[in-house]
Design a protein around this motif. Structure first.
Motif, PDB file in Angstrom:
ATOM      1  N   ASP A 180      -2.189 -43.700 -52.481  1.00 43.83           N
ATOM      2  CA  ASP A 180      -3.655 -43.545 -51.965  1.00 43.83           C
ATOM      3  C   ASP A 180      -3.815 -42.409 -52.450  1.00 43.83           C
ATOM      4  OD1 ASP A 180      -6.675 -43.923 -51.161  1.00 43.83           O
ATOM      5  OD2 ASP A 180      -5.836 -45.029 -49.312  1.00 43.83           O
ATOM      6  N   ASP A 181      -4.342 -41.684 -53.355  1.00 41.54           N
ATOM      7  CA  ASP A 181      -4.958 -40.358 -53.465  1.00 41.54           C
ATOM      8  C   ASP A 181      -6.148 -40.480 -52.886  1.00 41.54           C
ATOM      9  OD1 ASP A 181      -2.544 -40.124 -55.124  1.00 41.54           O
ATOM     10  OD2 ASP A 181      -3.588 -39.667 -57.278  1.00 41.54           O
ATOM     11  N   LEU A 182      -6.781 -41.484 -53.028  1.00 42.35           N
ATOM     12  CA  LEU A 182      -8.490 -40.688 -52.455  1.00 42.35           C
ATOM     13  C   LEU A 182      -8.766 -40.431 -50.940  1.00 42.35           C
ATOM     14  CD1 LEU A 182     -10.432 -43.282 -54.437  1.00 42.35           C
ATOM     15  CD2 LEU A 182     -10.508 -40.763 -54.569  1.00 42.35           C
ATOM     16  N   TRP A 183      -7.351 -40.861 -49.869  1.00 40.80           N
ATOM     17  CA  TRP A 183      -6.990 -40.472 -48.453  1.00 40.80           C
ATOM     18  C   TRP A 183      -6.852 -38.813 -48.537  1.00 40.80           C
ATOM     19  CZ3 TRP A 183      -3.308 -37.950 -45.734  1.00 40.80           C
ATOM     20  CH2 TRP A 183      -3.476 -38.655 -44.621  1.00 40.80           C
ATOM     21  N   TYR A 184      -6.389 -38.543 -49.171  1.00 45.42           N
ATOM     22  CA  TYR A 184      -5.585 -37.175 -49.431  1.00 45.42           C
ATOM     23  C   TYR A 184      -7.076 -35.934 -50.098  1.00 45.42           C
ATOM     24  CZ  TYR A 184      -1.662 -38.521 -49.189  1.00 45.42           C
ATOM     25  OH  TYR A 184       0.422 -38.890 -48.198  1.00 45.42           O
ATOM     26  N   TRP A 185      -8.053 -36.808 -50.446  1.00 48.20           N
ATOM     27  CA  TRP A 185      -9.052 -36.373 -50.430  1.00 48.20           C
ATOM     28  C   TRP A 185     -10.645 -36.313 -49.589  1.00 48.20           C
ATOM     29  CZ3 TRP A 185      -9.678 -32.100 -54.082  1.00 48.20           C
ATOM     30  CH2 TRP A 185      -9.045 -32.071 -54.872  1.00 48.20           C
ATOM     31  N   ALA A 190      -8.669 -37.620 -42.098  1.00 49.29           N
ATOM     32  CA  ALA A 190      -7.269 -37.619 -41.073  1.00 49.29           C
ATOM     33  C   ALA A 190      -7.292 -36.109 -40.108  1.00 49.29           C
ATOM     34  CB  ALA A 190      -6.251 -36.104 -42.192  1.00 49.29           C
ATOM     35  N   THR A 191      -6.193 -36.259 -38.833  1.00 54.66           N
ATOM     36  CA  THR A 191      -6.883 -35.493 -37.790  1.00 54.66           C
ATOM     37  C   THR A 191      -5.708 -34.662 -37.975  1.00 54.66           C
ATOM     38  OG1 THR A 191      -5.328 -37.109 -36.125  1.00 54.66           O
ATOM     39  CG2 THR A 191      -7.732 -37.822 -36.769  1.00 54.66           C
ATOM     40  N   LYS A 208     -11.510 -34.103 -38.226  1.00 49.84           N
ATOM     41  CA  LYS A 208     -11.421 -34.591 -38.769  1.00 49.84           C
ATOM     42  C   LYS A 208     -11.711 -34.063 -40.328  1.00 49.84           C
ATOM     43  CE  LYS A 208     -11.446 -39.422 -37.330  1.00 49.84           C
ATOM     44  NZ  LYS A 208     -10.823 -40.734 -37.650  1.00 49.84           N
ATOM     45  N   TYR A 209     -10.736 -34.047 -41.336  1.00 51.20           N
ATOM     46  CA  TYR A 209     -10.506 -32.911 -42.252  1.00 51.20           C
ATOM     47  C   TYR A 209      -9.840 -33.282 -43.564  1.00 51.20           C
ATOM     48  CZ  TYR A 209     -12.308 -29.376 -44.454  1.00 51.20           C
ATOM     49  OH  TYR A 209     -13.035 -27.780 -45.402  1.00 51.20           O
ATOM     50  N   ALA A 210     -10.020 -33.909 -45.055  1.00 48.45           N
ATOM     51  CA  ALA A 210      -9.243 -34.231 -45.745  1.00 48.45           C
ATOM     52  C   ALA A 210      -7.953 -33.155 -46.095  1.00 48.45           C
ATOM     53  CB  ALA A 210     -10.001 -34.113 -46.669  1.00 48.45           C
ATOM     54  N   PRO A 211      -6.905 -33.634 -46.181  1.00 46.43           N
ATOM     55  CA  PRO A 211      -5.576 -32.629 -46.637  1.00 46.43           C
ATOM     56  C   PRO A 211      -5.504 -31.696 -47.886  1.00 46.43           C
ATOM     57  CG  PRO A 211      -4.983 -34.995 -45.932  1.00 46.43           C
ATOM     58  CD  PRO A 211      -7.048 -35.538 -46.083  1.00 46.43           C
ATOM     59  N   VAL A 212      -6.341 -32.452 -48.310  1.00 49.39           N
ATOM     60  CA  VAL A 212      -6.468 -31.439 -49.797  1.00 49.39           C
ATOM     61  C   VAL A 212      -7.001 -30.317 -49.909  1.00 49.39           C
ATOM     62  CG1 VAL A 212      -7.106 -31.374 -51.949  1.00 49.39           C
ATOM     63  CG2 VAL A 212      -5.828 -33.201 -51.946  1.00 49.39           C
ATOM     64  N   ASN A 213      -8.301 -30.738 -48.759  1.00 52.49           N
ATOM     65  CA  ASN A 213      -9.567 -29.531 -48.134  1.00 52.49           C
ATOM     66  C   ASN A 213      -8.585 -28.752 -47.770  1.00 52.49           C
ATOM     67  OD1 ASN A 213     -11.029 -31.458 -49.684  1.00 52.49           O
ATOM     68  ND2 ASN A 213     -12.380 -31.060 -47.804  1.00 52.49           N
ATOM     69  N   ASN A 243       2.693  -2.052 -44.745  1.00 55.07           N
ATOM     70  CA  ASN A 243       3.382  -1.727 -45.340  1.00 55.07           C
ATOM     71  C   ASN A 243       4.184  -3.427 -45.222  1.00 55.07           C
ATOM     72  OD1 ASN A 243       2.776  -0.007 -46.924  1.00 55.07           O
ATOM     73  ND2 ASN A 243       3.595   1.530 -44.958  1.00 55.07           N
ATOM     74  N   LYS A 244       3.882  -4.509 -44.165  1.00 53.48           N
ATOM     75  CA  LYS A 244       4.877  -5.105 -43.114  1.00 53.48           C
ATOM     76  C   LYS A 244       4.672  -6.657 -44.136  1.00 53.48           C
ATOM     77  CE  LYS A 244       7.387  -2.590 -40.858  1.00 53.48           C
ATOM     78  NZ  LYS A 244       8.779  -2.084 -40.545  1.00 53.48           N
ATOM     79  N   LEU A 245       5.411  -7.351 -44.339  1.00 54.55           N
ATOM     80  CA  LEU A 245       4.803  -9.026 -44.625  1.00 54.55           C
ATOM     81  C   LEU A 245       4.057  -9.865 -43.638  1.00 54.55           C
ATOM     82  CD1 LEU A 245       8.688  -9.611 -46.209  1.00 54.55           C
ATOM     83  CD2 LEU A 245       7.046  -8.875 -47.329  1.00 54.55           C
ATOM     84  N   LEU A 246       3.829 -10.342 -44.547  1.00 49.87           N
ATOM     85  CA  LEU A 246       2.952 -11.271 -43.600  1.00 49.87           C
ATOM     86  C   LEU A 246       2.899 -13.047 -44.317  1.00 49.87           C
ATOM     87  CD1 LEU A 246       0.599 -11.683 -41.408  1.00 49.87           C
ATOM     88  CD2 LEU A 246      -0.724 -11.396 -42.542  1.00 49.87           C
ATOM     89  N   ILE A 247       3.628 -13.304 -43.650  1.00 51.37           N
ATOM     90  CA  ILE A 247       4.142 -14.745 -44.715  1.00 51.37           C
ATOM     91  C   ILE A 247       3.564 -16.376 -43.510  1.00 51.37           C
ATOM     92  CG2 ILE A 247       5.666 -16.262 -45.138  1.00 51.37           C
ATOM     93  CD1 ILE A 247       7.428 -13.614 -46.133  1.00 51.37           C
ATOM     94  N   GLU A 248       2.280 -17.066 -44.354  1.00 47.80           N
ATOM     95  CA  GLU A 248       2.373 -18.263 -43.969  1.00 47.80           C
ATOM     96  C   GLU A 248       3.846 -19.298 -43.487  1.00 47.80           C
ATOM     97  OE1 GLU A 248       2.513 -21.533 -44.129  1.00 47.80           O
ATOM     98  OE2 GLU A 248       1.063 -22.275 -43.048  1.00 47.80           O
ATOM     99  N   THR A 249       4.696 -19.357 -42.601  1.00 46.88           N
ATOM    100  CA  THR A 249       6.245 -19.922 -42.893  1.00 46.88           C
ATOM    101  C   THR A 249       6.125 -21.703 -42.082  1.00 46.88           C
ATOM    102  OG1 THR A 249       6.376 -19.549 -40.624  1.00 46.88           O
ATOM    103  CG2 THR A 249       7.221 -18.185 -42.156  1.00 46.88           C
ATOM    104  N   GLU A 250       4.915 -22.353 -42.189  1.00 43.76           N
ATOM    105  CA  GLU A 250       4.789 -23.188 -41.974  1.00 43.76           C
ATOM    106  C   GLU A 250       3.022 -24.101 -41.471  1.00 43.76           C
ATOM    107  OE1 GLU A 250       7.384 -25.383 -38.507  1.00 43.76           O
ATOM    108  OE2 GLU A 250       5.879 -26.368 -38.157  1.00 43.76           O
ATOM    109  N   GLY A 251       3.586 -24.546 -42.363  1.00 43.36           N
ATOM    110  CA  GLY A 251       2.140 -25.809 -42.131  1.00 43.36           C
ATOM    111  C   GLY A 251       2.165 -26.895 -42.779  1.00 43.36           C
ATOM    112  N   CYS A 252       1.099 -28.261 -41.976  1.00 42.82           N
ATOM    113  CA  CYS A 252       1.239 -30.162 -42.841  1.00 42.82           C
ATOM    114  C   CYS A 252       0.325 -30.507 -42.301  1.00 42.82           C
ATOM    115  CB  CYS A 252       3.569 -30.395 -42.428  1.00 42.82           C
ATOM    116  SG  CYS A 252       3.727 -30.767 -40.539  1.00 42.82           S
ATOM    117  N   VAL A 253      -0.237 -31.548 -42.398  1.00 45.80           N
ATOM    118  CA  VAL A 253      -1.260 -32.686 -42.054  1.00 45.80           C
ATOM    119  C   VAL A 253      -0.133 -33.068 -40.678  1.00 45.80           C
ATOM    120  CG1 VAL A 253      -2.774 -34.416 -42.395  1.00 45.80           C
ATOM    121  CG2 VAL A 253      -2.543 -32.412 -43.989  1.00 45.80           C
TER     122      VAL A 253
END
Length: 499
Positions: free
Chosen positions: A332-337, A341-342, A359-364, A313-323
């Motif tokens: 350069d849109d394709l870089w994000y696909w 990126a590391t 190494k993994y695409a930021p959008v992914n 019954n408690k909240l579970l929130i992802e509070t921070e994420g970024c590349v």
């Protein structure tokens, strides 16, 4: 002539009736797509007559968690950059994030005292041994941070929740007398609890309501790189149970949400075991906050399931994420696909853990993680900085990161990256109060899906096709179906109107 017209009308009516009969079982949808091929939250017609490779059935009667919201963080760095732009571009960014026509962010975060994405290190309580915090002041926030929050409030028709997180107490309250590392001295526990209460009052005086807090950003520390303060699980539970919770309650702020932990998912179990050990320890915790940096590839479903089952019954929130650990690509849109990126673990992880940091695409990263979180009881997802510059700052520690919106303040230019549209696929269409619903998950782990029923009865289905190969899939809701096409490397939000 009249006879001919009547005959034509009868033919038309008969034809329309036939068409209606044929489409009675067709699910009516609107589809919005962001893709490596160039769509950015673009309305598309993707109805397909091909044979579907996946059959997805939605079960709206099986409701799971209630959505708190989606959004990003107000940081001094972002606010400072907005102040360096023209009014037109500043307004464009604020509207893009907070208006109904834009991403319509509903859940946001900010920092108390300075953090790495500040221009310098500062505290609201700089005077040593000021036990009653008589010199407490948020004046450091008045030039940049508070104006950004208030502009966002003005742009948001629906409003949004704002919670605050401290990176550290003032050095004089800590055992090492430093901004970085160390622990809060027990003799200052009550003073530090008072700090939270005074913060609520100070922001209220500025016209800003604080929804809640996380107790401490990253209580394990951050490798002693920038502002931090360490707690063990039991130390944090003690502080909340015996100091912070009672103080907020006594000062009339008992309605403020308190989220414990606030770091990576791999360490989640020992924290929720402490927080929710008994009714007494649980009393003031409204939920658990998590980050994604243990691996921006792995969702950690077992840990999320464990946390939910420990306190359903408690909240579970992802509070921070970024590349992070990256200078963002500019226009350069394709870089994000692309899988170029590391993350920070690429540099420091032990050899046996490097697989968690490919190494993994930021959008992914964003799409996989948000969908994976929603499918494992997480009810809110908050991005980190809303705006950064071409370097991935400003950041006093030179800890460069990417953000959904990148700006060049010298040239007064703005770049909405694919990450902005990725966030909007969720924040714009899955609204607070929505119920995540059950569905048949695809067999292919590179093709993932989640769905939620909004308070207005509409259903938002978000589908991510990570692979470069296009595919067709059938979506079924009750007795109605539709077969849709999704290109390779594409994210779709499929809106089903209320019946």
């Amino acid at each position: 002539m009249k006879h001919v017209k009547i005959s034509s009308l009868l033919i038309l009516i008969t034809t329309l009736m036939a068409c209606t009969t044929e489409t009675d079982n067709t699910l009516k949808v609107e589809v919005f797509e962001t893709s490596a091929s160039g769509n950015n939250l673009t309305p598309v017609n993707t109805v397909s007559q091909a044979a579907a490779t996946e059959q997805i059935t939605l079960y709206p009667e099986k409701e799971l968690q209630t959505i708190t919201g989606f959004g990003g963080a107000f940081t001094e760095s972002s606010a400072y950059l907005l102040n360096r732009l023209s009014k037109k571009n500043r307004d464009t960014i604020i509207q893009a994030y907070f208006s109904k026509e834009g991403a319509n962010y509903s859940l946001t975060r900010t920092h108390m005292n300075s953090c790495d994405f500040s221009l310098s290190q500062y505290s609201y309580s700089p005077v040593e041994d000021d036990m009653e915090l008589e010199h407490f002041s948020v004046k450091e926030d008045k030039d940049d941070l508070i104006p950004m929050i208030k502009d966002a409030m003005a742009a948001s028709e629906d409003g949004f929740k704002l919670f605050a997180s401290p990176w550290t107490a003032s050095p004089w309250m800590k055992d090492n007398n430093e901004w970085v590392g160390g622990k809060l001295l027990p003799k200052y526990y009550d003073t530090w609890a008072l700090f939270f209460s005074k913060y609520v009052d100070a922001y209220k005086a500025e016209g800003i309501d604080i929804w809640g807090f996380t107790v401490e950003n990253e209580p394990h520390g951050n490798g002693n790189n920038w502002e931090s303060m360490h707690y063990t699980p039991d130390e944090m539970t003690n502080f909340v149970q015996n100091h912070l919770g009672p103080k907020l309650e006594a000062d009339g702020h008992g309605d403020k949400i308190i989220l414990g932990y606030d770091q990576n998912r791999a360490g989640l179990k020992e924290w929720v075991d402490s927080m929710y050990a008994t009714e007494e320890t649980s009393k003031y915790f409204d939920g658990t906050a998590i980050h994604w940096y243990e691996s921006t590839f792995e969702v950690f479903p077992e840990e999320l399931q464990y946390a939910h089952n420990k306190a359903p019954n408690k909240l579970l929130i992802e509070t921070e994420g970024c590349v992070d650990s990256e200078v963002p690509a500019w226009k350069d849109d394709l870089w994000y696909w692309s899988k170029e990126a590391t993350d920070w673990g690429w540099d420091w992880a032990a050899e046996e853990e490097k697989y968690l940091h490919p190494k993994y695409a930021p959008v992914n990263r964003y799409a996989r993680d948000i969908i994976g979180c929603l499918n494992n009881w997480v009810d809110g997802w908050v991005d980190w900085n809303m705006v950064l510059d071409k370097q991935g700052g400003p950041n006093w520690f030179k800890n460069w990161c990417a953000a959904p919106v990148i700006v060049d303040p010298d040239a007064d230019e703005v770049y909405f990256t694919p990450l902005f549209y990725t966030m909007a696929h969720f924040s714009k269409y899955i609204r607070p109060g929505a119920k995540v619903i059950a569905l048949d998950q695809p067999k292919d782990k590179k093709f993932i899906i989640t769905a939620a029923k909004n308070p207005d009865g509409s259903i938002a289905v978000v589908v991510f096709n990570e692979e470069p190969v296009a595919r067709d899939f059938t979506l079924t809701l009750q007795e109605k179906t539709i077969t849709l096409h999704i290109e390779g490397q594409a994210l779709q939000t499929i809106m089903i109107p209320s019946s």
